[in-house]
Design an enzyme around this catalytic site. Sequence first.
Site, PDB file in Angstrom:
ATOM      1  CE  LYS A  26      -3.474   5.092  -1.821  1.00  0.00           C
ATOM      2  NZ  LYS A  26      -4.540   5.501  -2.743  1.00  0.00           N
ATOM      3  CE1 TYR A  48      -3.858   2.319   0.615  1.00  0.00           C
ATOM      4  CE2 TYR A  48      -2.426   3.335   2.245  1.00  0.00           C
ATOM      5  CZ  TYR A  48      -3.567   3.374   1.476  1.00  0.00           C
ATOM      6  OH  TYR A  48      -4.411   4.448   1.547  1.00  0.00           O
TER       7      TYR A  48
END
Length: 244
Positions: A171, A167
Amino acid sequence: MTTSQKTALVTGANKGIGKETARRLGALGITVLIGARDAGRGGAAAEELRAEGADAHFVALDVTDELSVRAAARHIDAAFGRLDILVNNAAVAAAPQKPSEAPAATVRQVYETNVFGVIAVTNAMLPLLRHSGAARIVNMSSELGSLAHLADPDSPWSPYSSVLLPYCSSKSALNALTVLYAEELRAEGILVNAVSPGYCATDLNRRTGVRTPQEGAAVAVGLATVGADGPTGAFLSEDGPIPW
Ligand SMILES: NC(=O)c1ccc[n+]([C@@H]2O[C@H](COP(=O)([O-])OP(=O)(O)OC[C@H]3O[C@@H](n4cnc5c(N)ncnc54)[C@H](OP(=O)(O)O)[C@@H]3O)[C@@H](O)[C@H]2O)c1
């Protein structure tokens, strides 16, 4: 619909911060397209917003499926002829694991939505965004994507980021995309920014967040509707710039 009526597409808008972003854009009188991969969930969210007076429509959109992305662009073109705002909000996370234990397949799966999905949707929607006089693209990023925070062992996000390689790095990649699209599109007046909604209670984090999804939506709505003198290529939270 008048030609001055603005249209916004929010991906992953059937729940969470995406739905609240769509709700707030709808309340501003902007036509909102609820991008969702499930017709039942997307249709229900559009109906909920219409019941509140918004001009909201479900658009079938699985950001990981090129055919679905292209079909959504064709549908928006046929129905609205242009797009003024794109909020790349859809994202997934993976179960916590140390970086050394995160399988590449898991990372790839997260990137399919959080990175490649954003590229596919942005590129497919760009011809429609170019028909707007003042298009805005908002990428829903996270402070967990900040390299400055990831490199700081004393960062308050460290306990989370240390076990969320897929994750966090997705990002960070999204932030890079933001800068690159912003540079390319600057001359056309298309403003592209990344935002962090803060830690909001949603399904993504099993509702452990401390902010509401409504609060999280505010920064995205602000940049989706910012004037021509607004920033581009920035990474912002409600409190201002976030270190890359
Ligand atoms: N919550 C936080 O604290 C927080 C903090 C920083 C950043 N963010 C970011 O905020 C954004 C929204 O997250 P959230 O917290 O609202 O999470 P959420 O409630 O889990 O919502 C995620 C949305 O993305 C959709 N989605 C996932 N994969 C998709 C795909 N392949 N195609 C289309 N839609 C897809 C989900 O649809 P389904 O219902 O079909 O799964 C859902 O509508 C994300 O970009 C997230 O990274 C959240």
